[in-house]
Design a protein around this motif. Structure first.
Motif, PDB file in Angstrom:
ATOM      1  N   GLN A  63       0.831  -1.205   0.000  1.00 20.57           N
ATOM      2  CA  GLN A  63       0.000   0.000   0.000  1.00 20.57           C
ATOM      3  C   GLN A  63       0.868   1.259   0.000  1.00 20.57           C
ATOM      4  OE1 GLN A  63      -2.143  -1.107   3.704  1.00 20.57           O
ATOM      5  NE2 GLN A  63      -3.997  -0.594   2.558  1.00 20.57           N
ATOM      6  N   VAL A  64       0.290   2.323  -0.564  1.00 30.25           N
ATOM      7  CA  VAL A  64       0.833   3.674  -0.435  1.00 30.25           C
ATOM      8  C   VAL A  64      -0.177   4.466   0.382  1.00 30.25           C
ATOM      9  CG1 VAL A  64       1.571   5.767  -1.633  1.00 30.25           C
ATOM     10  CG2 VAL A  64       1.969   3.517  -2.680  1.00 30.25           C
ATOM     11  N   LEU A  65       0.240   4.955   1.554  1.00 35.30           N
ATOM     12  CA  LEU A  65      -0.668   5.631   2.465  1.00 35.30           C
ATOM     13  C   LEU A  65      -0.291   7.104   2.587  1.00 35.30           C
ATOM     14  CD1 LEU A  65      -0.738   2.938   5.304  1.00 35.30           C
ATOM     15  CD2 LEU A  65      -2.361   3.200   3.408  1.00 35.30           C
ATOM     16  N   VAL A  66      -1.269   7.990   2.370  1.00 34.79           N
ATOM     17  CA  VAL A  66      -1.086   9.431   2.533  1.00 34.79           C
ATOM     18  C   VAL A  66      -1.951   9.855   3.708  1.00 34.79           C
ATOM     19  CG1 VAL A  66      -1.285  11.697   1.447  1.00 34.79           C
ATOM     20  CG2 VAL A  66      -0.673   9.704   0.062  1.00 34.79           C
ATOM     21  N   ASP A  67      -1.311  10.283   4.780  1.00 35.15           N
ATOM     22  CA  ASP A  67      -2.022  10.557   6.039  1.00 35.15           C
ATOM     23  C   ASP A  67      -2.900   9.380   6.435  1.00 35.15           C
ATOM     24  OD1 ASP A  67      -0.948  12.949   6.849  1.00 35.15           O
ATOM     25  OD2 ASP A  67      -2.584  14.201   6.083  1.00 35.15           O
ATOM     26  N   GLY A  68      -2.395   8.177   6.207  1.00 34.16           N
ATOM     27  CA  GLY A  68      -3.099   6.966   6.608  1.00 34.16           C
ATOM     28  C   GLY A  68      -4.137   6.467   5.630  1.00 34.16           C
ATOM     29  N   ALA A  69      -4.426   7.231   4.563  1.00 35.62           N
ATOM     30  CA  ALA A  69      -5.425   6.831   3.574  1.00 35.62           C
ATOM     31  C   ALA A  69      -4.743   6.163   2.383  1.00 35.62           C
ATOM     32  CB  ALA A  69      -6.231   8.043   3.110  1.00 35.62           C
ATOM     33  N   ASP A  70      -5.319   5.055   1.923  1.00 35.60           N
ATOM     34  CA  ASP A  70      -4.748   4.277   0.820  1.00 35.60           C
ATOM     35  C   ASP A  70      -4.901   5.058  -0.488  1.00 35.60           C
ATOM     36  OD1 ASP A  70      -4.036   2.449  -1.144  1.00 35.60           O
ATOM     37  OD2 ASP A  70      -5.008   0.762  -0.154  1.00 35.60           O
ATOM     38  N   LEU A  71      -3.770   5.467  -1.075  1.00 32.06           N
ATOM     39  CA  LEU A  71      -3.793   6.272  -2.300  1.00 32.06           C
ATOM     40  C   LEU A  71      -4.492   5.540  -3.434  1.00 32.06           C
ATOM     41  CD1 LEU A  71      -2.638   8.965  -3.562  1.00 32.06           C
ATOM     42  CD2 LEU A  71      -0.751   7.546  -4.399  1.00 32.06           C
ATOM     43  N   TRP A  72      -4.284   4.221  -3.526  1.00 37.44           N
ATOM     44  CA  TRP A  72      -4.848   3.459  -4.637  1.00 37.44           C
ATOM     45  C   TRP A  72      -6.327   3.132  -4.441  1.00 37.44           C
ATOM     46  CZ3 TRP A  72      -2.895   2.558  -9.360  1.00 37.44           C
ATOM     47  CH2 TRP A  72      -1.548   2.883  -9.554  1.00 37.44           C
ATOM     48  N   ALA A  73      -6.873   3.417  -3.259  1.00 34.25           N
ATOM     49  CA  ALA A  73      -8.299   3.214  -3.023  1.00 34.25           C
ATOM     50  C   ALA A  73      -9.097   4.493  -3.265  1.00 34.25           C
ATOM     51  CB  ALA A  73      -8.534   2.725  -1.596  1.00 34.25           C
ATOM     52  N   MET A  74      -8.413   5.616  -3.527  1.00 35.71           N
ATOM     53  CA  MET A  74      -9.092   6.906  -3.738  1.00 35.71           C
ATOM     54  C   MET A  74      -9.550   7.050  -5.189  1.00 35.71           C
ATOM     55  SD  MET A  74      -6.393   9.511  -1.954  1.00 35.71           S
ATOM     56  CE  MET A  74      -5.716   9.193  -0.314  1.00 35.71           C
ATOM     57  N   PRO A  76      -9.538   8.945  -8.686  1.00 32.88           N
ATOM     58  CA  PRO A  76      -8.392   9.625  -9.297  1.00 32.88           C
ATOM     59  C   PRO A  76      -8.310  11.121  -8.991  1.00 32.88           C
ATOM     60  CG  PRO A  76      -9.361   8.095 -10.853  1.00 32.88           C
ATOM     61  CD  PRO A  76     -10.272   8.119  -9.665  1.00 32.88           C
ATOM     62  N   ARG A  77      -9.447  11.823  -9.001  1.00 35.51           N
ATOM     63  CA  ARG A  77      -9.412  13.260  -8.746  1.00 35.51           C
ATOM     64  C   ARG A  77      -8.948  13.545  -7.322  1.00 35.51           C
ATOM     65  NH1 ARG A  77     -11.917  17.769 -11.125  1.00 35.51           N
ATOM     66  NH2 ARG A  77     -12.976  16.393 -12.589  1.00 35.51           N
ATOM     67  N   GLN A  78      -9.418  12.752  -6.377  1.00 38.19           N
ATOM     68  CA  GLN A  78      -8.999  12.943  -4.990  1.00 38.19           C
ATOM     69  C   GLN A  78      -7.511  12.643  -4.828  1.00 38.19           C
ATOM     70  OE1 GLN A  78     -11.205  10.634  -2.129  1.00 38.19           O
ATOM     71  NE2 GLN A  78      -9.882  11.213  -0.434  1.00 38.19           N
ATOM     72  N   ALA A  79      -7.036  11.582  -5.498  1.00 37.73           N
ATOM     73  CA  ALA A  79      -5.616  11.244  -5.428  1.00 37.73           C
ATOM     74  C   ALA A  79      -4.760  12.363  -6.011  1.00 37.73           C
ATOM     75  CB  ALA A  79      -5.358   9.939  -6.167  1.00 37.73           C
ATOM     76  N   ALA A  80      -5.243  13.000  -7.099  1.00 29.44           N
ATOM     77  CA  ALA A  80      -4.493  14.078  -7.738  1.00 29.44           C
ATOM     78  C   ALA A  80      -4.430  15.328  -6.866  1.00 29.44           C
ATOM     79  CB  ALA A  80      -5.114  14.415  -9.089  1.00 29.44           C
ATOM     80  N   ARG A  81      -5.347  15.439  -5.913  1.00 28.42           N
ATOM     81  CA  ARG A  81      -5.272  16.552  -4.966  1.00 28.42           C
ATOM     82  C   ARG A  81      -4.288  16.266  -3.845  1.00 28.42           C
ATOM     83  NH1 ARG A  81     -11.803  17.637  -4.244  1.00 28.42           N
ATOM     84  NH2 ARG A  81     -12.174  18.539  -6.326  1.00 28.42           N
ATOM     85  N   ARG A  82      -3.915  15.018  -3.712  1.00 28.23           N
ATOM     86  CA  ARG A  82      -2.977  14.615  -2.657  1.00 28.23           C
ATOM     87  C   ARG A  82      -1.538  14.559  -3.161  1.00 28.23           C
ATOM     88  NH1 ARG A  82      -4.899  12.029   2.061  1.00 28.23           N
ATOM     89  NH2 ARG A  82      -7.139  12.344   2.274  1.00 28.23           N
ATOM     90  N   VAL A  83      -1.355  14.012  -4.377  1.00 28.73           N
ATOM     91  CA  VAL A  83      -0.009  13.742  -4.877  1.00 28.73           C
ATOM     92  C   VAL A  83       0.155  14.316  -6.283  1.00 28.73           C
ATOM     93  CG1 VAL A  83       1.674  11.958  -5.474  1.00 28.73           C
ATOM     94  CG2 VAL A  83       0.127  11.613  -3.524  1.00 28.73           C
ATOM     95  N   ALA A  84       1.247  15.053  -6.492  1.00 24.43           N
ATOM     96  CA  ALA A  84       1.616  15.543  -7.824  1.00 24.43           C
ATOM     97  C   ALA A  84       2.996  15.021  -8.167  1.00 24.43           C
ATOM     98  CB  ALA A  84       1.601  17.070  -7.861  1.00 24.43           C
ATOM     99  N   ALA A  85       3.283  14.921  -9.468  1.00 27.91           N
ATOM    100  CA  ALA A  85       4.559  14.359  -9.899  1.00 27.91           C
ATOM    101  C   ALA A  85       5.169  15.182 -11.024  1.00 27.91           C
ATOM    102  CB  ALA A  85       4.369  12.910 -10.368  1.00 27.91           C
ATOM    103  N   VAL A  86       6.486  15.246 -11.013  1.00 29.00           N
ATOM    104  CA  VAL A  86       7.264  15.826 -12.110  1.00 29.00           C
ATOM    105  C   VAL A  86       8.182  14.731 -12.616  1.00 29.00           C
ATOM    106  CG1 VAL A  86       8.930  17.583 -12.809  1.00 29.00           C
ATOM    107  CG2 VAL A  86       7.159  18.143 -11.129  1.00 29.00           C
ATOM    108  N   LEU A  87       8.049  14.387 -13.895  1.00 27.39           N
ATOM    109  CA  LEU A  87       8.739  13.235 -14.459  1.00 27.39           C
ATOM    110  C   LEU A  87       9.952  13.655 -15.275  1.00 27.39           C
ATOM    111  CD1 LEU A  87       5.566  11.322 -15.700  1.00 27.39           C
ATOM    112  CD2 LEU A  87       6.521  11.462 -13.393  1.00 27.39           C
ATOM    113  N   GLN A  88      10.811  12.681 -15.568  1.00 26.05           N
ATOM    114  CA  GLN A  88      11.953  12.956 -16.435  1.00 26.05           C
ATOM    115  C   GLN A  88      11.495  13.236 -17.855  1.00 26.05           C
ATOM    116  OE1 GLN A  88      15.472  10.420 -16.158  1.00 26.05           O
ATOM    117  NE2 GLN A  88      14.517   9.360 -14.436  1.00 26.05           N
ATOM    118  N   GLU A  89      10.488  12.489 -18.320  1.00 26.52           N
ATOM    119  CA  GLU A  89       9.995  12.652 -19.676  1.00 26.52           C
ATOM    120  C   GLU A  89       9.202  13.949 -19.785  1.00 26.52           C
ATOM    121  OE1 GLU A  89       9.122  10.087 -17.717  1.00 26.52           O
ATOM    122  OE2 GLU A  89      10.529   8.560 -18.383  1.00 26.52           O
TER     123      GLU A  89
END
Length: 267
Positions: A63-74, A76-89
């Motif tokens: 699991q990946v937990l953000v403040d105890g909440a399972d990121l993969w159970a959220m 997509p829109r809610q997950a995008a409010r929690r985690v942002a990414a900057v990629l090499q590509e």
């Protein structure tokens, strides 16, 4: 949003459901507001781990937990409010301006077909200023250098207002000045940050904690002074690592040696 705790609990990954693991069981707990550097040689599993943390590829287990909440159970829109990414590509710009691309970071916060408002505009302008991009706002991505494009993607991620920011080799394509500016920005953000970096000495300066990886396995997790020991770094990178103390800077500095080759280089 405030920074959140980030926990990886028993994460594993493989490209095929029953194929051999690329990422072996990985666990760590990162308190809110800390910066974690993920380091290791090419093929160590750094990018595979980061892709699980920003929900690009799903773990085989764990699991990946953000403040105890399972990121993969959220959703997509809610997950995008929690985690942002900057990629090499770096993406194709599709004719969008720099400001248009940064504005995409606001999409997870909009309801339905709602258009952007004054708050969105203020957040976008703030992100452009922080990355020294105001003068580029009406240019298209295709007209920018690689380093300038990377700064645009960091600005887009900041406009997303995440709690956790994932940066996969964020200093790639950047000149020295903008590398240092970005690293200073990382230190001052009120976010929980996970970043992969090739330069171990820079990583030790900017990161509170380090995760050292080799062959898809964790070799060490903790503060830079503990994790980046000569023995661990030598094993992870297949080189002879030596820690030298720089009197003027008042800190340690790692140098690497390839067997009997006299030329030194810093990783």
């Amino acid at each position: 949003m405030m920074a959140a705790t980030l926990e990886a609990r028993g994460l594993t990954w493989a490209p095929r459901r029953r194929g051999p693991l690329i990422l072996h069981e990985t666990s760590f707990h990162l308190p809110a507001g800390r910066v974690l550097g993920v380091v290791g040689a090419n093929g160590a599993g750094k990018s595979s781990l980061l892709r699980l943390l920003y929900r690009y590829q799903s773990p085989r287990s764990g699991q990946v937990l953000v403040d105890g909440a399972d990121l993969w159970a959220m959703p997509p829109r809610q997950a995008a409010r929690r985690v942002a990414a900057v990629l090499q590509e770096q993406p194709t710009d599709f004719g969008l301006t720099v400001k248009d691309i940064v504005a995409l970071g606001r999409l997870p916060h909009r309801d339905g077909l709602a258009t952007s408002g004054q708050r969105d505009a203020a957040i976008i302008d703030s992100a452009l200023r922080r990355l020294d991009l105001t003068g580029f706002s009406h240019r298209t991505l295709a007209t920018l250098s690689g380093g300038e494009r990377q700064r645009v993607m960091v600005a887009r991620a900041l406009a997303q207002e995440p709690q956790v920011l994932i940066l996969d080799e964020p200093t790639n394509h950047m000149d020295v000045r903008h590398q240092l500016e970005l690293l200073a920005l990382i230190r001052n953000l009120d976010l929980t940050i996970v970043t992969s970096l090739h330069d171990l000495n820079l990583a030790a300066e900017v990161c509170d904690d380090m995760l050292l990886m080799s062959d898809g396995r964790v070799m060490g997790f903790g503060t830079p002074g503990v994790v980046l020991s000569e023995t661990r770094v030598s094993q992870a990178f297949g080189v002879q690592a030596r820690r030298d103390h720089l009197a003027r800077a008042g800190r340690d500095h790692l140098t690497f040696h390839l067997s009997n080759i006299s030329q030194e280089h810093t990783s």
